[in-house]
Motif scaffolding. Structure first.
Motif, short mmCIF file in Angstrom:
data_model
loop_
_atom_site.label_atom_id
_atom_site.label_comp_id
_atom_site.label_asym_id
_atom_site.label_seq_id
_atom_site.Cartn_x
_atom_site.Cartn_y
_atom_site.Cartn_z
N ARG B 22 54.86 63.07 22.80
CA ARG B 22 53.48 62.82 23.15
C ARG B 22 53.33 62.63 24.67
O ARG B 22 52.47 63.21 25.30
N GLY B 25 53.59 65.53 26.74
CA GLY B 25 52.33 66.26 26.65
C GLY B 25 51.35 65.80 27.70
O GLY B 25 50.79 66.61 28.44
N ILE B 26 51.15 64.48 27.81
CA ILE B 26 50.24 63.97 28.83
C ILE B 26 50.74 64.33 30.21
O ILE B 26 49.97 64.64 31.10
N ARG B 28 52.04 67.00 31.00
CA ARG B 28 51.57 68.37 31.28
C ARG B 28 50.17 68.35 31.88
O ARG B 28 49.87 69.13 32.77
N VAL B 29 49.32 67.48 31.34
CA VAL B 29 47.96 67.38 31.88
C VAL B 29 48.03 66.94 33.35
O VAL B 29 47.32 67.47 34.21
N VAL B 31 50.43 67.50 35.43
CA VAL B 31 50.85 68.65 36.23
C VAL B 31 49.67 69.58 36.49
O VAL B 31 49.48 70.07 37.60
N ALA B 32 48.84 69.79 35.45
CA ALA B 32 47.69 70.68 35.60
C ALA B 32 46.73 70.14 36.66
O ALA B 32 46.23 70.89 37.50
N VAL B 33 46.48 68.82 36.61
CA VAL B 33 45.57 68.24 37.60
C VAL B 33 46.17 68.35 39.01
O VAL B 33 45.46 68.65 39.97
N VAL B 36 45.56 71.82 40.29
CA VAL B 36 44.18 72.03 40.75
C VAL B 36 43.98 71.38 42.12
O VAL B 36 43.39 71.97 43.03
N LEU B 39 45.56 73.41 44.75
CA LEU B 39 44.71 74.57 45.04
C LEU B 39 43.55 74.16 45.95
O LEU B 39 43.25 74.84 46.94
N GLY B 43 42.93 75.48 49.75
CA GLY B 43 41.68 76.15 50.08
C GLY B 43 41.00 75.49 51.26
O GLY B 43 40.63 76.15 52.23
N PHE B 46 42.95 75.85 54.51
CA PHE B 46 42.87 77.24 54.98
C PHE B 46 41.55 77.46 55.72
O PHE B 46 41.53 78.00 56.83
N VAL B 47 40.45 77.00 55.13
CA VAL B 47 39.14 77.17 55.77
C VAL B 47 39.10 76.43 57.10
O VAL B 47 38.65 76.98 58.11
N ALA B 50 41.37 78.17 59.67
CA ALA B 50 40.90 79.51 60.03
C ALA B 50 39.65 79.46 60.89
O ALA B 50 39.45 80.31 61.76
N LEU B 127 36.44 62.91 44.18
CA LEU B 127 36.26 62.00 43.03
C LEU B 127 37.38 60.96 42.91
O LEU B 127 37.72 60.53 41.83
#
Lengths: 122, 164
Positions: B22, B25-26, B28-29, B31-33, B36, B39, B43, B46-47, B50, B127
């Motif tokens: 279990r 599993g959490i 993994r979440v 890692v996903a956050v 993001v 990313l 981004g 980079f802006v 540049a 946030l």
């Protein structure tokens, strides 16, 4: 950018995000409904991309930085496919939660895109 | 305490993912956050670099550094083994220190950070995710040590140092 379309897109992304979070926390593995919601989010992003490319030709110019707008848009376009790919690989409830997180991330990014296009004075 | 077969433990660290299905599993979440956020940080920096690097070289270099660290942390969280575990601790501790120090400075001395960074105002522009995420990350790492928990002492000092 078409403002009402962006609001619809935002609503869809938030709804898809909440749906997947609820499904995931309820213990569902990623199903067609959850994956389909993310596919819909991705399709709307592609429409947004087409609109964004076409809009300046019709006198609809962004008020903010075009570069920043496209960084958000391209970044957002990458997220749903990555989340769906993950959901297909790993069949458990947390992948559904990740689909939800992905959709909500897209929602935040779409909101920023709306701000960049309409509000910013740059 | 330190066994002679230290190096072989790196291999045996892999089964850690089996313990507590279990939780992994959490994780993994988490890692996903992280992905993001990485990313988002890439981004933004980079802006910034540049288009307006001259305006605030320090703040924007910091943004770029933060972006690289988020990417490293994401990779380290996915990989198994003692080495990556250490990298994960270092990068996440770095982030936590960064968000606390830059967050506090940006409120106490706003003139130091006239331009937004990921960490300004404790990550308000994101946030507060940059503030919450390292805490969750460190908690996850602390509860998911590689098989033989050799680096416990080291880990304790790391987390103690950045809490101070």
């Amino acid at each position: 950018m078409i403002e009402w379309f962006t609001w619809v897109q935002l609503a869809v992304a938030v709804a898809a995000g909440l749906l997947c979070l609820v499904l995931g926390l309820a213990g569902r593995v990623p199903n067609d409904l959850a994956n389909g919601a993310l596919v819909l989010v991705e399709l709307l992003l592609i429409v947004q991309l087409v609109v964004a490319i076409a809009a300046p030709a019709f006198g609809n110019q962004p008020t903010g930085s075009v570069l920043e707008f496209y960084v958000y848009l391209v970044g957002a376009l990458l997220i749903p496919p990555a989340a769906i790919f993950w959901a297909l690989l790993e069949r458990n409830r947390w992948s559904t939660v990740i689909l939800g997180v992905a959709a909500l991330s897209v929602a935040v990014m779409v909101y920023r895109m709306l701000q960049i296009w309409t509000v910013q004075q740059a | 305490m330190r066994e002679s077969n230290d190096m072989t433990d790196v291999r045996s660290a892999r089964p850690q993912t089996n313990g507590g299905r279990r939780m992994s599993g959490i994780g993994r979440v988490l890692v996903a956050v992280y992905a993001v956020l990485a990313l988002a940080a890439i981004g933004r920096s980079f802006v910034q670099i540049a288009t307006k690097f001259d305006e605030a070289p320090l703040a924007y270099s910091l943004s770029a550094l933060a972006a690289v660290v988020y990417v490293l942390a994401t990779i380290a969280l996915v990989r198994s083994g003692r080495g990556w575990y250490r990298v994960a601790w270092v990068t996440i501790a770095f982030e936590f220190t960064g968000v606390v120090v830059v967050g506090a400075l940006s409120i106490a001395f706003p003139e130091l950070f006239p331009h937004d960074t990921v960490w300004s105002w404790f990550g308000r522009g994101y946030l507060f995710i940059p503030l919450v995420l390292p805490v969750l990350g460190m908690w996850w790492l602390a509860t998911h040590r590689p098989a033989s928990s050799q680096p416990t002492g080291q880990v304790a000092t790391t987390s103690g140092a950045d809490a101070a």
